[in-house]
Structure formats: structure tokens, C-alpha cells
Write a protein that holds these residues in place. Structure first.
Motif, PDB file in Angstrom:
ATOM      1  N   THR A   1     -19.301  60.750  14.319  1.00  0.00           N
ATOM      2  CA  THR A   1     -18.484  62.315  14.444  1.00  0.00           C
ATOM      3  C   THR A   1     -18.190  62.621  15.897  1.00  0.00           C
ATOM      4  OG1 THR A   1     -20.185  62.906  12.551  1.00  0.00           O
ATOM      5  CG2 THR A   1     -18.969  64.648  14.086  1.00  0.00           C
ATOM      6  N   PRO A   2     -16.982  62.687  16.274  1.00  0.00           N
ATOM      7  CA  PRO A   2     -16.554  63.378  17.359  1.00  0.00           C
ATOM      8  C   PRO A   2     -17.045  64.663  17.841  1.00  0.00           C
ATOM      9  CG  PRO A   2     -14.826  63.547  16.017  1.00  0.00           C
ATOM     10  CD  PRO A   2     -15.831  63.039  15.110  1.00  0.00           C
ATOM     11  N   VAL A   3     -17.810  64.711  19.139  1.00  0.00           N
ATOM     12  CA  VAL A   3     -18.741  66.212  19.286  1.00  0.00           C
ATOM     13  C   VAL A   3     -18.164  66.735  20.553  1.00  0.00           C
ATOM     14  CG1 VAL A   3     -20.686  65.280  18.261  1.00  0.00           C
ATOM     15  CG2 VAL A   3     -20.270  64.648  20.543  1.00  0.00           C
ATOM     16  N   SER A   4     -17.319  65.791  21.409  1.00  0.00           N
ATOM     17  CA  SER A   4     -16.891  66.637  22.575  1.00  0.00           C
ATOM     18  C   SER A   4     -15.850  65.774  23.274  1.00  0.00           C
ATOM     19  CB  SER A   4     -18.018  66.656  23.708  1.00  0.00           C
ATOM     20  OG  SER A   4     -18.540  65.346  24.280  1.00  0.00           O
ATOM     21  N   TRP A   5     -14.580  66.481  23.710  1.00  0.00           N
ATOM     22  CA  TRP A   5     -13.630  66.106  24.574  1.00  0.00           C
ATOM     23  C   TRP A   5     -13.347  66.891  25.620  1.00  0.00           C
ATOM     24  CZ3 TRP A   5     -14.072  67.076  19.370  1.00  0.00           C
ATOM     25  CH2 TRP A   5     -13.524  67.952  18.844  1.00  0.00           C
ATOM     26  N   SER A   6     -12.624  66.465  26.492  1.00  0.00           N
ATOM     27  CA  SER A   6     -12.303  67.568  27.654  1.00  0.00           C
ATOM     28  C   SER A   6     -10.987  68.431  27.588  1.00  0.00           C
ATOM     29  CB  SER A   6     -12.164  66.735  28.985  1.00  0.00           C
ATOM     30  OG  SER A   6     -13.496  65.778  29.238  1.00  0.00           O
ATOM     31  N   HIS A   7     -10.126  67.961  26.875  1.00  0.00           N
ATOM     32  CA  HIS A   7      -8.645  68.666  26.812  1.00  0.00           C
ATOM     33  C   HIS A   7      -8.495  69.431  25.307  1.00  0.00           C
ATOM     34  CE1 HIS A   7      -7.811  67.176  30.917  1.00  0.00           C
ATOM     35  NE2 HIS A   7      -8.490  65.948  30.431  1.00  0.00           N
ATOM     36  N   SER A   8      -8.318  70.748  25.659  1.00  0.00           N
ATOM     37  CA  SER A   8      -8.028  71.380  24.152  1.00  0.00           C
ATOM     38  C   SER A   8      -6.662  71.053  23.756  1.00  0.00           C
ATOM     39  CB  SER A   8      -8.204  72.865  24.422  1.00  0.00           C
ATOM     40  OG  SER A   8      -7.197  73.167  25.254  1.00  0.00           O
ATOM     41  N   ASN A   9      -5.905  70.581  24.462  1.00  0.00           N
ATOM     42  CA  ASN A   9      -4.479  70.109  23.903  1.00  0.00           C
ATOM     43  C   ASN A   9      -4.839  68.831  23.007  1.00  0.00           C
ATOM     44  OD1 ASN A   9      -4.983  67.961  25.844  1.00  0.00           O
ATOM     45  ND2 ASN A   9      -3.113  68.488  27.134  1.00  0.00           N
ATOM     46  N   ALA A  10      -5.726  68.380  23.150  1.00  0.00           N
ATOM     47  CA  ALA A  10      -6.305  66.959  22.222  1.00  0.00           C
ATOM     48  C   ALA A  10      -6.866  67.492  20.941  1.00  0.00           C
ATOM     49  CB  ALA A  10      -7.164  65.960  23.030  1.00  0.00           C
ATOM     50  N   ASP A  11      -6.840  68.745  20.521  1.00  0.00           N
ATOM     51  CA  ASP A  11      -7.623  69.176  19.456  1.00  0.00           C
ATOM     52  C   ASP A  11      -6.707  68.595  18.066  1.00  0.00           C
ATOM     53  OD1 ASP A  11      -9.286  70.100  20.980  1.00  0.00           O
ATOM     54  OD2 ASP A  11      -8.617  72.261  20.343  1.00  0.00           O
ATOM     55  N   PRO A  12      -5.610  68.566  18.126  1.00  0.00           N
ATOM     56  CA  PRO A  12      -5.074  67.884  16.760  1.00  0.00           C
ATOM     57  C   PRO A  12      -5.030  66.532  16.590  1.00  0.00           C
ATOM     58  CG  PRO A  12      -3.475  69.459  18.148  1.00  0.00           C
ATOM     59  CD  PRO A  12      -4.659  69.125  18.849  1.00  0.00           C
ATOM     60  N   TYR A  13      -5.417  65.622  17.796  1.00  0.00           N
ATOM     61  CA  TYR A  13      -5.531  64.405  17.712  1.00  0.00           C
ATOM     62  C   TYR A  13      -6.981  63.563  17.457  1.00  0.00           C
ATOM     63  CZ  TYR A  13      -0.652  65.793  19.286  1.00  0.00           C
ATOM     64  OH  TYR A  13       0.300  66.317  19.249  1.00  0.00           O
ATOM     65  N   ILE A  14      -7.849  64.634  17.372  1.00  0.00           N
ATOM     66  CA  ILE A  14      -9.044  63.719  17.298  1.00  0.00           C
ATOM     67  C   ILE A  14      -9.527  63.079  15.965  1.00  0.00           C
ATOM     68  CG2 ILE A  14     -11.862  64.319  17.468  1.00  0.00           C
ATOM     69  CD1 ILE A  14     -10.235  64.901  20.029  1.00  0.00           C
ATOM     70  N   ASP A  15      -8.853  63.506  15.011  1.00  0.00           N
ATOM     71  CA  ASP A  15      -8.707  62.808  13.997  1.00  0.00           C
ATOM     72  C   ASP A  15      -7.712  61.666  14.028  1.00  0.00           C
ATOM     73  OD1 ASP A  15      -8.324  61.485  11.272  1.00  0.00           O
ATOM     74  OD2 ASP A  15      -7.692  63.291  10.285  1.00  0.00           O
ATOM     75  N   ARG A  16      -8.191  60.348  14.038  1.00  0.00           N
ATOM     76  CA  ARG A  16      -7.576  59.278  14.393  1.00  0.00           C
ATOM     77  C   ARG A  16      -6.743  58.475  13.392  1.00  0.00           C
ATOM     78  NH1 ARG A  16      -6.203  60.069  19.125  1.00  0.00           N
ATOM     79  NH2 ARG A  16      -5.463  57.975  19.427  1.00  0.00           N
ATOM     80  N   THR A  17      -6.715  59.113  12.015  1.00  0.00           N
ATOM     81  CA  THR A  17      -6.299  58.607  11.089  1.00  0.00           C
ATOM     82  C   THR A  17      -5.057  59.677  10.564  1.00  0.00           C
ATOM     83  OG1 THR A  17      -7.827  59.822   9.306  1.00  0.00           O
ATOM     84  CG2 THR A  17      -8.407  57.692  10.008  1.00  0.00           C
ATOM     85  N   SER A  18      -4.748  60.544  11.404  1.00  0.00           N
ATOM     86  CA  SER A  18      -3.784  61.679  10.943  1.00  0.00           C
ATOM     87  C   SER A  18      -2.532  61.296  10.994  1.00  0.00           C
ATOM     88  CB  SER A  18      -3.803  62.758  12.042  1.00  0.00           C
ATOM     89  OG  SER A  18      -3.275  62.211  13.222  1.00  0.00           O
ATOM     90  N   GLY A  19      -2.118  59.873  11.400  1.00  0.00           N
ATOM     91  CA  GLY A  19      -0.960  59.322  11.367  1.00  0.00           C
ATOM     92  C   GLY A  19       0.233  60.270  12.200  1.00  0.00           C
ATOM     93  N   ALA A  20      -0.271  61.025  13.325  1.00  0.00           N
ATOM     94  CA  ALA A  20       0.729  61.689  14.071  1.00  0.00           C
ATOM     95  C   ALA A  20       1.259  61.045  15.206  1.00  0.00           C
ATOM     96  CB  ALA A  20      -0.399  62.924  15.105  1.00  0.00           C
ATOM     97  N   GLU A  21       2.407  61.183  15.386  1.00  0.00           N
ATOM     98  CA  GLU A  21       3.142  60.503  16.493  1.00  0.00           C
ATOM     99  C   GLU A  21       2.545  60.532  17.716  1.00  0.00           C
ATOM    100  OE1 GLU A  21       7.997  60.756  16.363  1.00  0.00           O
ATOM    101  OE2 GLU A  21       7.155  63.000  16.624  1.00  0.00           O
ATOM    102  N   HIS A  22       2.699  59.226  18.457  1.00  0.00           N
ATOM    103  CA  HIS A  22       2.144  58.886  19.646  1.00  0.00           C
ATOM    104  C   HIS A  22       0.652  58.412  19.778  1.00  0.00           C
ATOM    105  CE1 HIS A  22       5.739  61.660  20.502  1.00  0.00           C
ATOM    106  NE2 HIS A  22       6.124  60.319  20.816  1.00  0.00           N
ATOM    107  N   VAL A  23       0.040  58.691  18.507  1.00  0.00           N
ATOM    108  CA  VAL A  23      -1.447  58.270  18.282  1.00  0.00           C
ATOM    109  C   VAL A  23      -1.509  56.851  18.449  1.00  0.00           C
ATOM    110  CG1 VAL A  23      -3.550  58.321  16.945  1.00  0.00           C
ATOM    111  CG2 VAL A  23      -1.992  60.218  17.210  1.00  0.00           C
ATOM    112  N   ILE A  24      -2.523  56.297  19.364  1.00  0.00           N
ATOM    113  CA  ILE A  24      -2.568  54.877  19.467  1.00  0.00           C
ATOM    114  C   ILE A  24      -3.888  54.216  18.490  1.00  0.00           C
ATOM    115  CG2 ILE A  24      -3.308  52.929  21.073  1.00  0.00           C
ATOM    116  CD1 ILE A  24      -2.123  54.482  23.565  1.00  0.00           C
ATOM    117  N   THR A  25      -3.362  53.408  17.998  1.00  0.00           N
ATOM    118  CA  THR A  25      -4.288  52.717  16.824  1.00  0.00           C
ATOM    119  C   THR A  25      -3.982  51.259  17.033  1.00  0.00           C
ATOM    120  OG1 THR A  25      -2.903  52.840  14.986  1.00  0.00           O
ATOM    121  CG2 THR A  25      -4.113  54.847  15.345  1.00  0.00           C
TER     122      THR A  25
END
Length: 311
Positions: free
Chosen positions: A253-277
């Protein structure tokens, strides 16, 4: 009686002439009146135009913008390198970082000329001295290289990027980014972290990440303190950090990250553009050259981070 008839004829002729002259005078008067009205109307229009021009000029003066500046600002900004003598470049090293390049001007059959490394130029040293670089016992200027490279931005326009990396890695990093470019891979921006200097290495790293900037060298400690970061040696690169954040987990479970602009990308299975997998081209190319990925760390995970340890 003949003289009387002659006088009558003369009177008739004279009367006709008088009538003709009178008609001409009336016609001329009407024509003159019409012309005068037109002149008056034209003068009124000119006065109105003059008043409008004066008001516009006063408005420009109040806003501090000249007429020439307004004309320039109304013209659409053109992408690419203008074909003016003042903006012709010998190599990619001469093109300012962030400059957009017309795709038609890029020789796709000779890409290495757009991915170049050099010793740290004097003007670059002036930018980084006392900031991302300072005198230290670990890494010297001679151990670093300044890179200029093309990349596609998020509008899929070709743009010039800059980066400082370790001299031992400079050529292969140029090759990595050339492969990314050949495949149309998008990188939001690529500037030295010194563009976002915030007083120290850690705060500057935060500021650079906050605007989704891709960067490499920064003489600083690891996140959380302690040993030097691999960025301090020019051996690590952070790619599109907004979509690829530094995340702390509790189990899975992800519990913390520094930048709020990253909120939409915490789910690494989202398939969003520019997400490195593992399926992402960026991961595949970097690992092909022997780099490790922060997304494979156990905890925390640093999805933006690629490094090759030399020290």
C-alpha cells in the motif's frame, strides 16, 4: 417694321441665354453644395478616426506597451528555429536549451549530431558553480560532461534538452536518449536543476521535480540524508518525475509521496501516459545499457530513477 422684328428676335435670344445661364448657375450651386456636404462628411470621419487613434495611443502608453510591441505580441509564436542569419547554429551545442526545433530541419539519417557531449563549458560552469556543483573531494569538473540532446516534449514537438552526467557514462547516455528520440518517446522538459535553484541540493531537487523536469547531476545526499546520492556523481537520471514519483509503501500500500502533482499516478497499473513500468520503452532501453531502476527497489520505490553505480 423690320427693325422692330429684329429687336424682338434679339430679346428672345437674350432671354434664352439668360435662362441657360441661370440653369447653369443653379446646377453649379447644387453640385457645389453636394461636394461641400461630402467634404464635411469626410472631415467628420477623419476627425473620428483621429480621435480613435489618439485614444488607442493613450491606452498603449498607460499599459507601457509600444505599438511595435503590440504588433509583435499579436503575431502567433512560431515553433522551430527561425531561418534568420542571427539564429543559425553550427551544432546542437549552440542551440539554447528548451528551444523548439522544426521537425523538417532534423536529419533523421544523421541523429548523432544532435546528441553531443562536451567538457563543462565556462558559461555552464558559471551557472552551476556554488549550486549543483561546488568544490568537493568526491567529483571534479573534469569528471563531468555537459550534454545537449533532442527530445519530444508532451506536445510531441522536438525540443533541445540539456544535462550533466558522469564523463564515463556520457556517450552511452547520448545513445540512450537517441533511441528514445527515434521511437518518439516524450519527455516533459530537460534542464539543469540549477534553473530551479532553491538554496540547497535537496530543495532544488524538490523544485525541479515539482515542475516535472528531467535531470541528472546534483551534488547532494540521498533522499532522507546519509550517503551521497548517485546524482552527486552524475550517475543517476530522473525521468518525468511527476508521473513517476518517489513512493513509500506499507506492504503493497502506498502511504506517502512528496508531490501532490503525482496523485493521479500512484496507481502504477492505471495505463496513464508517461508512466514508467517494465513494459515502458524507457525502462527497456535503460536496462539494456545496464542501468537499474528505482521502481524495482523494495521500499521506498523511486519510479523516475535510473542509475549505474561507478563509485
Amino acid at each position: 417694321m423690320k427693325p422692330r422684328k429684329t429687336n424682338m428676335a434679339a430679346v428672345v435670344i437674350l432671354s434664352v441665354i439668360v435662362l441657360i445661364l441661370a440653369a447653369l448657375l443653379v446646377y453649379s450651386g447644387l453640385r457645389y453644395q453636394n461636394m461641400a456636404q461630402k467634404l464635411q462628411s469626410s472631415q467628420e470621419e477623419l476627425d473620428q478616426l483621429r480621435q480613435e487613434a489618439e485614444k488607442k495611443e493613450e491606452s498603449l502608453e498607460d499599459s507601457g506597451e509600444s505599438a511595435d510591441e503590440q504588433k509583435q505580441s499579436s503575431q502567433p509564436e512560431e515553433d522551430g528555429i527561425e531561418e534568420e542569419a542571427a539564429e543559425t547554429y553550427a551544432t546542437v551545442m549552440d542551440i539554447p536549451a528548451g528551444k523548439k526545433v522544426n521537425a523538417d530541419s532534423v536529419d533523421m539519417n544523421n541523429l548523432p549530431q544532435y546528441f553531443m557531449a562536451s567538457e563543462i563549458p565556462d558559461e555552464v560552469y558559471q551557472r552551476i558553480n556554488g549550486k549543483s556543483y561546488r568544490d568537493n573531494p568526491d567529483i571534479g569538473l573534469e569528471d563531468l560532461r555537459y550534454l545537449k540532446m533532442l527530445h519530444y516534449n508532451y506536445d510531441h514537438q522536438i525540443q533541445v534538452g540539456e544535462m550533466i552526467v558522469n564523463a564515463q557514462l556520457a556517450d552511452e547516455i547520448c545513445s540512450i536518449f537517441m533511441e528514445l528520440f527515434q521511437n518518439g518517446y516524450e519527455i516533459n522538459s530537460m534542464y539543469l536543476v540549477d534553473n530551479y535553484w532553491a538554496g540547497d541540493g535537496d530543495s532544488t531537487d524538490y523544485a525541479s521535480i515539482d515542475v516535472n523536469n528531467t535531470s541528472a547531476f546534483n551534488y547532494r545526499e540521498q533522499t532522507g540524508g546519509g550517503a551521497l546520492s548517485n546524482h552527486a556523481y552524475g550517475c543517476a537520471i530522473d525521468i518525468n518525475p511527476m508521473e513517476n514519483p518517489y513512493v513509500v509503501y506499507d506492504g503493497d500500500t502506498p502511504v506517502s509521496w512528496s508531490h501532490s502533482n503525482a496523485d493521479p499516478y500512484i496507481d502504477r497499473t492505471s495505463g496513464a501516459e508517461h508512466v514508467i513500468t517494465h513494459e515502458d520503452l524507457c525502462y527497456q532501453i535503460f536496462t539494456k545499457y545496464g542501468y537499474s531502476w528505482g521502481g524495482d527497489w523494495s521500499n521506498p520505490k523511486d519510479y523516475q530513477h535510473f542509475e549505474k553505480r561507478l563509485y
